[in-house]
Each structure stands twice: as C-alpha cells, then as structure tokens.
Scaffold this active site. Structure first.
Site, PDB file in Angstrom:
ATOM      1  N   LYS D  21       0.853  -1.175   0.000  1.00  0.00           N
ATOM      2  CA  LYS D  21       0.000   0.000   0.000  1.00  0.00           C
ATOM      3  C   LYS D  21       0.895   1.232   0.000  1.00  0.00           C
ATOM      4  O   LYS D  21       1.822   1.319   0.803  1.00  0.00           O
ATOM      5  CB  LYS D  21      -0.869   0.015   1.261  1.00  0.00           C
ATOM      6  CG  LYS D  21      -2.082   0.934   1.153  1.00  0.00           C
ATOM      7  CD  LYS D  21      -3.137   0.334   0.251  1.00  0.00           C
ATOM      8  CE  LYS D  21      -4.501   0.973   0.350  1.00  0.00           C
ATOM      9  NZ  LYS D  21      -5.462   0.267  -0.527  1.00  0.00           N
ATOM     10  N   THR D  66      -4.222  -5.033   0.649  1.00  0.00           N
ATOM     11  CA  THR D  66      -3.486  -3.775   0.879  1.00  0.00           C
ATOM     12  C   THR D  66      -4.302  -2.861   1.793  1.00  0.00           C
ATOM     13  O   THR D  66      -3.743  -2.044   2.517  1.00  0.00           O
ATOM     14  CB  THR D  66      -3.131  -3.072  -0.447  1.00  0.00           C
ATOM     15  OG1 THR D  66      -4.334  -2.671  -1.110  1.00  0.00           O
ATOM     16  CG2 THR D  66      -2.327  -3.997  -1.349  1.00  0.00           C
ATOM     17  N   ASP D  67      -5.613  -3.007   1.795  1.00  0.00           N
ATOM     18  CA  ASP D  67      -6.438  -2.244   2.735  1.00  0.00           C
ATOM     19  C   ASP D  67      -6.113  -2.638   4.177  1.00  0.00           C
ATOM     20  O   ASP D  67      -6.106  -1.790   5.077  1.00  0.00           O
ATOM     21  CB  ASP D  67      -7.920  -2.504   2.436  1.00  0.00           C
ATOM     22  CG  ASP D  67      -8.826  -1.645   3.277  1.00  0.00           C
ATOM     23  OD1 ASP D  67      -8.865  -0.422   3.033  1.00  0.00           O
ATOM     24  OD2 ASP D  67      -9.493  -2.174   4.184  1.00  0.00           O
ATOM     25  N   ARG D 183      30.222  32.375  -9.606  1.00  0.00           N
ATOM     26  CA  ARG D 183      28.867  32.100 -10.081  1.00  0.00           C
ATOM     27  C   ARG D 183      27.958  31.854  -8.886  1.00  0.00           C
ATOM     28  O   ARG D 183      28.409  31.664  -7.766  1.00  0.00           O
ATOM     29  CB  ARG D 183      28.855  30.880 -11.007  1.00  0.00           C
ATOM     30  CG  ARG D 183      29.283  29.591 -10.342  1.00  0.00           C
ATOM     31  CD  ARG D 183      29.028  28.356 -11.232  1.00  0.00           C
ATOM     32  NE  ARG D 183      29.408  27.133 -10.522  1.00  0.00           N
ATOM     33  CZ  ARG D 183      29.209  25.904 -10.990  1.00  0.00           C
ATOM     34  NH1 ARG D 183      28.668  25.720 -12.189  1.00  0.00           N
ATOM     35  NH2 ARG D 183      29.555  24.840 -10.294  1.00  0.00           N
ATOM     36  N   VAL D 225      30.376  21.205  -8.195  1.00  0.00           N
ATOM     37  CA  VAL D 225      29.383  20.575  -7.324  1.00  0.00           C
ATOM     38  C   VAL D 225      29.963  19.296  -6.739  1.00  0.00           C
ATOM     39  O   VAL D 225      29.719  18.950  -5.583  1.00  0.00           O
ATOM     40  CB  VAL D 225      28.087  20.291  -8.115  1.00  0.00           C
ATOM     41  CG1 VAL D 225      27.087  19.544  -7.248  1.00  0.00           C
ATOM     42  CG2 VAL D 225      27.480  21.587  -8.625  1.00  0.00           C
ATOM     43  N   GLN D 226      30.777  18.615  -7.548  1.00  0.00           N
ATOM     44  CA  GLN D 226      31.398  17.375  -7.072  1.00  0.00           C
ATOM     45  C   GLN D 226      32.229  17.606  -5.810  1.00  0.00           C
ATOM     46  O   GLN D 226      32.188  16.817  -4.863  1.00  0.00           O
ATOM     47  CB  GLN D 226      32.298  16.773  -8.171  1.00  0.00           C
ATOM     48  CG  GLN D 226      31.574  16.044  -9.283  1.00  0.00           C
ATOM     49  CD  GLN D 226      31.132  16.941 -10.432  1.00  0.00           C
ATOM     50  OE1 GLN D 226      31.074  18.175 -10.294  1.00  0.00           O
ATOM     51  NE2 GLN D 226      30.808  16.354 -11.570  1.00  0.00           N
ATOM     52  N   ASN D 252      21.932  20.669 -10.406  1.00  0.00           N
ATOM     53  CA  ASN D 252      22.591  21.977 -10.464  1.00  0.00           C
ATOM     54  C   ASN D 252      21.575  22.990 -10.985  1.00  0.00           C
ATOM     55  O   ASN D 252      21.279  23.024 -12.180  1.00  0.00           O
ATOM     56  CB  ASN D 252      23.812  21.875 -11.394  1.00  0.00           C
ATOM     57  CG  ASN D 252      24.761  23.048 -11.242  1.00  0.00           C
ATOM     58  OD1 ASN D 252      24.404  24.064 -10.649  1.00  0.00           O
ATOM     59  ND2 ASN D 252      25.958  22.909 -11.787  1.00  0.00           N
ATOM     60  N   HIS D 254      20.806  25.938 -12.387  1.00  0.00           N
ATOM     61  CA  HIS D 254      21.623  26.958 -13.049  1.00  0.00           C
ATOM     62  C   HIS D 254      20.996  28.351 -12.959  1.00  0.00           C
ATOM     63  O   HIS D 254      19.843  28.538 -13.340  1.00  0.00           O
ATOM     64  CB  HIS D 254      21.820  26.589 -14.517  1.00  0.00           C
ATOM     65  CG  HIS D 254      22.416  25.226 -14.705  1.00  0.00           C
ATOM     66  ND1 HIS D 254      23.700  24.930 -14.336  1.00  0.00           N
ATOM     67  CD2 HIS D 254      21.897  24.073 -15.187  1.00  0.00           C
ATOM     68  CE1 HIS D 254      23.949  23.646 -14.599  1.00  0.00           C
ATOM     69  NE2 HIS D 254      22.863  23.094 -15.111  1.00  0.00           N
TER      70      HIS D 254
END
Lengths: 290, 290, 290, 290
Positions: D21, D66-67, D183, D225-226, D252, D254
């Site tokens: 569920k 699933t109920d 940046r 970013v790495q 990223n 931008h």
C-alpha cells in the site's frame, strides 16, 4: 467598530464570500446490456448567499456542511446524471439553492476526463477503456431559475512543423528576436465558450468545437498566434450557431532551433530545443457582434 | 460577415484580448559589501490594447514581441528593482504602456520566493540562503498613470491540533457528518489584499499581515473556518490601516480520526488520516465599510 | 584520515558516483517531402568513471561539462537520430565513453512523447499533430562495446467496469475490506522490458507490447491485479520472442462504490468515488525460465 | 509452457515481485498536557515473499489485502509510533513478516513533513504549527530479525551568491560554456545515509546531518558541485560516527547571468535567469573505507 493604529476608526465588514466542496471525484457506470458507458468527472461546488452569522457570530445553523455537498453530488448522480455534465450542473444548482436556507446561488465546476474504448482486433470493447487527454470542462452558475453555462476544452496539445511564422513585429531597444517565416507552432489549447440558448446537445457541440479547433489549426499559414486564435474563433462561431462567444488561452510552446552552427553543423529547421519557459501567452475572446 | 449553418448571418468580432510573457524567472543579487541580498521572483507580463490588426489581418507591426517583454524585465531589473516587487511593477507598467504603440494598459504578476539566511553557529550567513515556503505574490495593473496594486501570501500551511470544532450546522437528507467540538484545523492560506493608498512600505506591510495571520490562527476557539477567516481579516485590517480589504481562500485540509474502534483500539483524537480530497473550500473578503 | 567525535579514526573515501545532464528536451523534424515526421523526447545523460580528482582535489580537467553533454545530444541528433531512441542511445553511449578521458560507462534515459496526426475530414494531416498519452521510455547503458537496453511504457491509464473481483484473501485482526466479485479495475500501466538480442525493430516491438497489454487487460476475469500482471507478462513474452523479461508496476486506482444506502438510495455498482490515495501497488517481473 | 511465434518453446515464470500500500497519510498527535507534539508522515508498505499462487492460479488465500496494510499502519501507530519513524518502521516490518503466511520481508518507506511551532510574540505556541520544507525520509527493510535502515533529507533548496566557480574543465568539439570563478551555486539537496549500528537516536542524527550540510555548504570556495558533495560527505561522516556512508543527489539549479550587454547595459553578476532545465545532476556516495 475597531480603532486602527493611526487612530482612524473604521467599521470592518464581511464582503463577497462563498464556500463549498472541491475535488469531488465522481465516476458513473451506465450498464445497459453488454455495452457499458462511463462518466469520469471532478466536481467543485461553491455556494454564495447570506453566511454572515457563521462568519461573525459562529452560528453555523444555516450552513450546509461541505461533506453534505459531497454526498449530494454522488446521490443526485444516481438519477440525474443521465447525459451531459452541463445538464447535471443545472440540476445540482437547483438542488443547492433549495437545500441551504440562505443560499442565493450556486456554481458547479466540472472537469471531465475523456476515455476511449480499447480496441481488440479492431473492434471497440464493451466495457474496457483507456484514458485520453484532453478534458471537457464546464461551469454552471445560477440562482435556480436562470443559468449561465460555460463549456470548455483543456489540455489539447497541438503542434505543426511548418506553415507558421513571426515577422514584421515592432523592433525597439530591447528587441533581439530574429524574424522567421517558417517555425514550429505549438500550443496547449484551453478554450471556453458561452451559449445564446439553453436548448442544445452540449456533448455534440463540444465534439464539433473540438474538431473545428483541430481542423482550423491546420488550414492556414499562421503569421501569429493571435491570427490563428481569431481564425479558430471564426470557424467555431460559424459552425456552431448556439455559441455566442469563445475564449482561447494559448501558451506559445516555443520550439527553438538549436544553435549547431557553432559546432560546424548546419541545422535546417531540423533540431529544436523545446523551451519550457518563459512562454508567450496569448488570450482573447471571439464573439458575435451585438 | 459569415453565414451560419442555420442561415443566420452574424458578424463575428474580436472581443477582450491580451497577450504577454509568462514565467520569466528573474533573480537579482544586491552585492553591498560582505552581505548580499537577493530577490527571486517569477514575473508574468500581460498587455491589453488595440491588437486587432494582428488578429484579423496578420499585421504584426504594432506588436511588441513577447521575447522583448522578457528582455525588458531583466533589463529594467538592473536599475529599477531596488525595493519591493510592487514598486518594480509600477515601473514595468509605465514602461510597457509607452513601449507598445497601441498598448492601453499592462498587468504584471509576481510570485516571489522567500529565502532565509543559513545560520552558521547561530550567526546569519552573508551570502548563503535556504528557500522557504510561503510565497509573496503581487499584481500591479495600470495605464501608466493610475495603478491597482494587490499583494498576497501563498502556500502558508498552518495546523492546530485543538481549539477548533464544527457543530450546530444544518442537518438534512444528505447530511451524515457527526458534530465535533475538538478537531484538527488545517489549511493552506492563500491571501490577497488591496490598499487605500500608494504611499507605503509594501514589504513591511507584507510581514505584518503574515504575522497577524499566524497569531490570529492561534488566539481563539474556531467554530468554523468561516469564523476564523473573519477574525483574521479583522486583525489584519485593524493593524494595517493602509489595507482596504483582504481576501482569503482556505481549503479545509481534513484530518479525519481513523476508525480504530472496529479493531478494538480506542482513538482519543490521536491517530488521523490526512484526507487529500475532496476538500472544503472557504473564501471571502473582509473589508472596510464604505 | 579524519578523527570522529568519538575518537575513532576512519578514512573517508569517495564511493560510487555519476554525473550528467537531465531533462534535455530534444525535438527533431524529418522533412521528407510533404509528410513530416517528428521525434519529441526528453533525454537524461549520466556518466560513470574515475572522477575522483574533481571530488577530492577540485581538479576538473577530466570532466566533460554537463553543458557539453547537452550540446552533444542536439548535435548528434542531426545525423544519428534516424530511427528509434534505443538505437540513438547506443550511439550516444559510444560517443560519451570516448569523449571523456576517464568515462567508463554511460547511461542514456529517454522519455518519448507520442504524437498522433490530426485528422482533417478523415485524412491524416502531413505536418500537424496532437500529443497523446502514454509515453515510450527507454534506458540504454553501456561501456561502448556492450549495451543493456530497457524499453518501456508509461502513463497508460486503463479501466474496465466489470469482470474483476477481489475475494478469498487472508482475513485477520485488521482486515475490514469486504469481498467482491464485481468491481471496477483501473490502473496506470508502467512497464519496462529487457531483450535477449540486439537485432530488432524497437519501435515495432513497442507497438506490439502496447497492443498486447491492452488486449490482455480485456480478455479475462481478473481475480487480482497480480493475476492480470502475470497474464499480461505471458501474453507479451509469448508474442514477442525478443523480449527476455518484463516488469510491471500497477497502482490500483481504487473506484469505491459510494455509500448511498444511508440516504435510502440503492447503488447497484453505478456510483463510485475515485479514491486518490492510498493506493495498492503491485509490481513484478514475468520472465523466461533459464 | 508456451510456444512463441518463432516456434521457440519457452517456459514463462514469475520473477521478483512485491506488493503493498502506498501513500498512507498518517498523522499522530501527542497530547501531553498543554504542549502537543505531532508526526505527519506518508507511509508506503511493500511486501516480498511467495505470492505465486495469486499470480498464476488466482488463489488469494495467502494475500494480506493492501487495505489491511493501511489499517495496520494506523492501528500500530497508536501504541508503537512513540519516537522516530525509523523505530516505528522496525516494528511495522516485524508485524508484517508475521502477519502474512508467505511474507519473507517487508520494506517501509516514510516521507515525514517537518512542522515548526508558530511563534506568538516570540513564544513558541503549544499546539499551532506551520509546515516547512524540507522532508525527513526513511526506508526500513528487513525479514523481522535484521534491518537495513536508510535515513534521508529531501527538498532542501540552498543557494549561495558567490564563492563558487567552474573552471579548468575539459574542452572539446561540443564545448561552448565559458569558464567562471564567480557564479551562483544552487541545488535542491536529496541525501540518504546508512548506519553502522542499530543503537542510535535517529532524530538527533538527522538534525546533526541537516546542520552539517548547511554549514559545509557555506564554508569553502566550491570549484565544482562534485567537490562540495565530497566536502559535505566528509563533514557528515566526521561528525556522525554512526553513519557508515552517505549519498547525495544534487541537481545543479543553473542561475545564468542574463545577456544585457546587447542592450548596452552592464551586468556585473547582478541579473540572472533561473534556468528550469536542462540541469546538471551530480550524484555520489561518500563512505568509510573498509
């Protein structure tokens, strides 16, 4: 009477207000023999009237609970959703105006999903469907005696790869866009229209508008989105005399030729970037002169 | 002049229309020394005026391209976005009414994201931020001389676990909801308000409204969403004399006690299901009496 | 070597990593005479390899910029997107593995929109289209010599109004759901499949799988979503010998008969509430025995 | 045994499968005196085991509906959701492995919303809250005796206006991007981590990771970013000895300086376009060496 911080006394009052139930998801099956039909529709109910006691004194005695509104939509659907959502909307409006002691008018908004029968070896199946875009929208408002009905189309995404341009526009200090007489034209059609009569087959008219929009999209060179908007409006009003006016909202889904020349590759209107934003938005009514 | 299929001749004309650029994502950094400030705002531009030549004859010569509008937003932001988006909106309206030869008025819509400075060991950082909900919205419309400014709050999700009820409402044939004097109250606040003056600090008023909404949400037993709506409106108008009226839209985010009794478990208002839909929607203006 | 606050010395290292460009929106027009064809596809690129210098020393000299990856997708599309996205994916993988000095492998993910030709008076138009659901998905991974190709279908919403049930399931302390042998069955099909060969017409197989899923959905009484999942897998594998195995993910879009009996109205499986959540989710592979 | 269209006989079998569920929306109030606490969490349950009878023979007798799973989540929450969702997850796993006769293991996924107390005149309110981003995520998997716990953060949007660059990267035929040493750096942090012990305070560790991510984001010049990903991982592992490894996924976001020079306006890193797509996506694990 309250006193503001600047010492000005003002009386504060309740202005226009409404309340209701939104996003009621109604599904109805019509089981006539082997071939079932379905309606799959989201319903919003909004009531207006004199609800001041609840707002200012906490007196809820005139309020229909929004849960009751939901129950009502399902309950009335059993006997009264027999054809178009527009006709069902009128019945709901009539009911709600009676049901609440201080209700003056009601507005019912529908967003109906379109389903297509699954084809098995070329034959339409009797009870199996697949969901399509676009959607059939409708708004019915009224005081129980008179109704304003608006129908519409939503999420119809159309595109043509040629026979569209954008030239001769105003050039000034912040204009950088080049002119073109061959571009991709793409938009997601949102349309809505009003009628000059109450006597009509709403579903049949909807299908006719839908087809006119598609055909008109293809039948001319488009010098601007505005021009095509007007052409579509003319086509619809010409073919559908029961429609008084039609409004279109056209986001211009820009398909921009990608700059490959800087890599030594020629791009003859073949490779495009689909720009998600920002988008031009062109909107307008086309209507019968009074 | 076209002839409809029923033989009725009607003249078809262009009605109200507008066009512009939507979803321009502008970000400005104010680099004053070590401490940077930022504005992060989505801008929609819509122009109205006489654009009939483009619609009916394909003559674009009076049209400002929507790409030009985008460029203009960024270009003017450099010198003229110095404070609130509302003040920037007035400057954009003035510019666009002049820029297009047949533009009669412009409407600029802003959705501004709120950012909070990241705190490093308790100290606010000079140039690092994390994005928050809610949003600051604004609409500025005008013909270049006069302006209508609307400010707003969007996506402020508030909840209280007690001191809210729903009793004494109308009971009729489709009413099934039980009464309660202790429920969870939750809503996502969308508010917008209008001013009675042009001379004010829009950002300071926004913060005051925001705080009044939060505090009023907590300060009373709520017999209905309607009552709380009116209380909030009163609080805002009382504390902010420059605001003429305020509109709220409150989806009732239902938190329903889950039925555990059927499993032999007592649920004393502890375990709830957050119902995604359908939701009650309560809307209204609170305003100064004229 | 760093020392943790508990005094334990641990060496911290870079683990599995990848980087790339996501959401590249590529649109290509094939202008062969009067009849244009199109491909409209979102592309994600992800590269793996030895990128440790960038992570630990800030040395970017071996990194292909993600902007370069975007340019590459558009540039290669010009000559190399001639048929299916799966074949284009292999060419992109080969390119990227060569382009980056330390790239070991590449993964290209496609989400292709399906467009249908607009019909004008029953005839398919040459260059005008309307966008459909569902989508054709694909993932191509490889080191430049060997490829793993996965194709798929997404957003195919199907429903049948009868010939589905849910009975004989386990009943225990928290079971409240009644049994039924006639319910609405609805799901949004997400499928993906793998091949046992590299030599095939990917688009033709996709269409065959699509049709088999639709037809199998209709051709049996379904005692559970699980049973239908297995039936569909069998049908696909039986008809498509190039497919080695297929995975389905089926959210059970519950359509619950609305309780109208409490209002004295009989609901013979006619009026349903479309429950947005929570939903059952059934997932599984059907595959050839090895 | 089925025969394919090419005459190859293959046996088709059921492969890995699971069901459960999804999107159970649980809300719990802890009413200890005047000060209430809350948990607001979306729960997904997925079970694996031997469900072949249901798939191939339509025999549901071993299947938990699933109920029932939904009911179980609410019912167990009453007594067993007393602290972190991670601990509650272990209890749910234990329950579900017992509840289904053929269940081998269970996976519980949580998405927990963070709420902040509303401040009234500087004081935290006892029972009124406003919802925040980001979210606390968690996955608990197990066979009832052993557990794998993963915790995470989602939707933490951070930005800094300076002290980030992108230089010295590989330049080749499709490289057009200029280098920059100043940046805007912006990303929406998605993190998840695994533990080397079962004995810990999950909520306290979550808060510590959250704070380390924010602080590390600000404390260095980022050449990529790495590099920042690796720095954050180091900081978290150094401060949280119970964490064995951590994975980050960084789109990223931008922010591109808008080209105003063509209009004779200088743009000193002040006016940016927030590019919605395509976005660079950088992902990786930082972990303890074994």
């Amino acid at each position: 009477m309250t006193e503001s911080s600047t010492g000005v006394r003002t009386r504060i009052v309740l202005g226009q207000n409404n309340y209701g139930k939104s996003d009621v998801r109604l599904f109805k099956v019509f089981r006539e023999g082997e071939r079932h039909d379905i309606r799959d529709v989201r319903v919003d109910v909004a009531l207006t009237g004199d609800f001041e006691a609840a707002h200012t004194r906490g007196d809820n005695s005139a309020l229909l609970a929004t849960d009751t509104m939901r129950n009502t939509v399902y309950a009335l659907a059993k006997e009264q959703l027999t054809g178009s959502v527009e006709e069902f909307g009128k019945r709901l409006v009539r009911h709600f105006v009676k049901a609440g002691p201080t209700v003056a008018s009601a507005r019912i908004t529908f967003t109906q999903h379109c389903w297509e029968r699954i084809k098995v070896q070329g034959q339409e199946h009797g009870h199996a469907f697949s969901r399509q875009v676009p959607k059939h929208t409708a708004v019915v408002e009224g005081d129980g005696r008179q109704f304003k009905v608006t129908s519409g189309i939503d999420e119809l995404y159309v595109l043509k790869t040629t026979r569209s341009g954008w030239e001769g526009f105003l050039r000034e200090q912040f204009t950088a866009l080049p002119e073109t007489n061959d571009r991709i034209m793409a938009t997601v059609v949102t349309a809505r229209w009003e009628y000059n009569t109450d006597e009509l087959d709403y579903d049949a008219v909807w299908s006719e508008v839908y087809q006119q929009i598609l055909e008109t999209f293809t039948d001319h060179y488009s010098p601007s989105v505005q021009f095509t908007l007007h052409q579509m409006g003319q086509a619809v009003l010409t073919r559908c005399p029961v429609i008084e006016r039609i409004h279109f909202s056209f986001p211009n889904k820009h398909h921009v030729p990608y700059n490959l020349e800087r890599f030594g590759i020629q791009n003859d209107n073949e490779i495009f970037h689909v720009d998600p934003e920002p988008y031009g938005l062109i909107e307008g009514w086309v209507e019968r002169a009074r």
